[in-house]
Motif scaffolding. Structure first.
Motif: not given
Length: 197
Positions: A16, A19-20, A23, A33-34, A36-38
């Motif tokens: 995650a 990917a963050e 992007e 954010d990490i 939330r994504r993971s």
């Protein structure tokens, strides 16, 4: 020692974060954010990365570095015929064409490395290992008489890695793999120059 579930959670956080970063860049990739994504909370992230974001960035660097070499196998480890060299070339071009601006090595070199001293060591180790693999292929071809004995394996391997990185940098800027293809083809043409008598 992590449990299987713990190792999977840690890996999910690393992927995650990667990917963050790809992007949005390192500076904009927040732990929130990490998380939330993971699908993990901050306390969970600090459980696996108690030293915080720098430790997580180093883990991202190690994972991205491993992917670079893994994606080129088994071809990278079998550069003993011209057919193998061309298969490897095709895999490299296709890999980077497919990734486009989201290149793991680009992230490692331009985003994570400058901000995390440990990541610079990971990058250096990756490039040394990659160059070593290519050098072994050149040496094997030279020893079997398919490449001129005048070719310096170290210099040729270094030039190939530099050619790939230059082509990838242009690809990340333009979206075109043309320069990467040309650089690799020119290097292979050089290696195929007539063998000295």
């Amino acid at each position: 020692m992590l449990t299987k579930k713990g190792a999977a959670t840690r890996q999910r956080i690393i992927e995650a974060a990667a990917a963050e970063i790809r992007e949005h860049g390192v500076a904009a990739a927040t732990l929130e954010d990490i998380g939330r994504r993971s699908g993990t909370g901050k306390s969970q992230m600090f459980h696996y990365f108690p030293d915080g974001k720098d430790q997580l960035l180093l883990a991202v660097a190690q994972w991205e570095a491993g992917r670079v070499l893994e994606d080129q196998q088994p071809y990278l480890g079998q550069l003993t015929t011209w057919e193998a060299w061309h298969r490897w070339r095709d895999v490299v071009v296709e890999r980077y064409r497919r990734q486009g601006v989201h290149c793991p090595l680009g992230v490692l070199i331009t985003e994570v490395g400058p901000k995390t001293p440990g990541a610079q060591a990971v990058t250096r180790q990756l490039l040394e290992q990659w160059q070593h693999e290519v050098r072994q292929g050149i040496t094997a071809m030279r020893d079997s008489g398919r490449i001129s004995r005048d070719i310096d394996s170290d210099r040729a391997a270094a030039a190939l890695i530099a050619a790939i990185q230059g082509g990838v940098t242009i690809l990340m800027s333009t979206g075109s793999a043309a320069h990467l293809k040309s650089a690799l083809d020119l290097c292979l043409d050089y290696l195929r120059l007539p063998v000295s008598a």
